[in-house]
Design a protein around this motif. Structure first.
Motif, PDB file in Angstrom:
ATOM      1  N   GLU A 103       1.535  11.848  -2.450  1.00 49.55           N
ATOM      2  CA  GLU A 103       2.268  12.694  -1.519  1.00 49.55           C
ATOM      3  C   GLU A 103       2.399  14.094  -2.115  1.00 49.55           C
ATOM      4  O   GLU A 103       2.696  14.274  -3.285  1.00 49.55           O
ATOM      5  N   LYS A 152       1.052   4.151  -2.912  1.00 52.58           N
ATOM      6  CA  LYS A 152       0.824   5.561  -2.599  1.00 52.58           C
ATOM      7  C   LYS A 152       1.969   6.430  -3.100  1.00 52.58           C
ATOM      8  O   LYS A 152       1.756   7.496  -3.691  1.00 52.58           O
ATOM      9  N   MET A 186      -6.129   6.050  -1.339  1.00 53.46           N
ATOM     10  CA  MET A 186      -4.785   6.610  -1.468  1.00 53.46           C
ATOM     11  C   MET A 186      -4.768   7.947  -2.172  1.00 53.46           C
ATOM     12  O   MET A 186      -5.492   8.182  -3.131  1.00 53.46           O
ATOM     13  N   LYS A 187      -3.896   8.823  -1.677  1.00 54.15           N
ATOM     14  CA  LYS A 187      -3.635  10.097  -2.331  1.00 54.15           C
ATOM     15  C   LYS A 187      -2.149  10.258  -2.504  1.00 54.15           C
ATOM     16  O   LYS A 187      -1.355   9.729  -1.734  1.00 54.15           O
ATOM     17  N   ASN A 229       0.823  -1.204   0.000  1.00 63.05           N
ATOM     18  CA  ASN A 229       0.000   0.000   0.000  1.00 63.05           C
ATOM     19  C   ASN A 229       0.861   1.260   0.000  1.00 63.05           C
ATOM     20  O   ASN A 229       0.556   2.240  -0.697  1.00 63.05           O
ATOM     21  N   GLU A 230       1.917   1.253   0.784  1.00 58.79           N
ATOM     22  CA  GLU A 230       2.773   2.432   0.861  1.00 58.79           C
ATOM     23  C   GLU A 230       3.501   2.669  -0.464  1.00 58.79           C
ATOM     24  O   GLU A 230       3.638   3.817  -0.918  1.00 58.79           O
ATOM     25  N   GLY A 250       0.366   7.293  -6.560  1.00 61.93           N
ATOM     26  CA  GLY A 250      -0.689   8.045  -5.882  1.00 61.93           C
ATOM     27  C   GLY A 250      -1.449   8.982  -6.800  1.00 61.93           C
ATOM     28  O   GLY A 250      -2.681   9.076  -6.745  1.00 61.93           O
TER      29      GLY A 250
END
Length: 220
Positions: A219, A91, A216-217, A87-88, A95
């Motif tokens: 950064e 993103k 998710m958005k 997931n990270e 993202g």
């Protein structure tokens, strides 16, 4: 013909679209939907070739004991470069793509060689059109969330960019029911994301699965 589309059970990894086995919860979900489908007069059980779909279909078929057919056209959308990411990582790397996708203004393919809604619909609809030519009255197809969204979008003519309209969370081992009218040659959506067989077992619901894919958005 009644086509009961089942989203596969919960897989044992939260990495994006990896081909892995079911988790303990996924097997329990499959058992529950199998018990429910036992009274639906199913005559054949189809699935994609992906492990989570095959295992779900095999568990369901313990309660049905019907012919098992694997068709790769029922497989999940190709997520391209997103495949296998955490997931990270999604993103951080994608993202902005996910934000644009969530706006539902374009039918965007997944980056780096992935599919979009139109592509998923066209291949899965070919499988569906072939299926309804067969002499069954009731069949079960174990497939994937992307296929479910694409089929419903295409059948209803909603516009491919709008495929995320169909279910923020399509529950694992939920039932979506399409009826095909042989005389008229038309498809009808009879139900979508029916997971009554999971009620009372909150831990089996998708809100407990560690994917924030739609949240998710990028950064800033």
């Amino acid at each position: 013909m009644n086509i009961y589309l089942i989203r596969h059970g919960r897989q044992n990894s939260t990495l994006c679209n990896v081909d892995v086995e079911l988790s303990k919860e996924g097997r329990e979900q499959a058992e529950l939907v199998g018990k429910r489908l036992a009274s639906y007069h199913i005559e054949a059980v189809f699935s994609s070739q992906l492990i989570r779909a095959r295992e779900t279909a095999d568990i369901i078929n313990k309660y049905l004991d019907k012919p098992r057919i694997i068709d790769e056209r029922w497989q999940e959308a190709d997520f391209g470069g997103l495949t296998g990411l955490t997931n990270e990582e999604l993103k951080q790397k994608y993202g902005k793509f996910l934000e644009k996708r969530a706006s539902m203004t374009e039918d965007l393919p997944y980056p780096d060689g992935g599919e979009n809604c139109r592509m998923v619909f066209e291949r899965s609809f070919e499988a569906l059109k072939e299926l309804v030519k067969q002499p069954y009255k009731n069949v079960c197809v174990v497939t994937h969330g992307g296929v479910l969204r694409a089929l419903l979008t295409g059948i209803t003519g909603a516009g491919y960019a709008k495929w995320l309209t169909y279910g923020r969370q399509i529950e694992n081992c939920s039932i979506s029911h399409i009826m095909y009218d042989e005389k008229m040659g038309t498809f009808h959506i009879e139900r979508f994301n029916d997971f009554a067989h999971l009620e009372g077992k909150d831990y089996l619901l998708r809100k407990h699965f560690g994917s924030g894919f739609f949240q998710m958005k990028a950064e800033k």
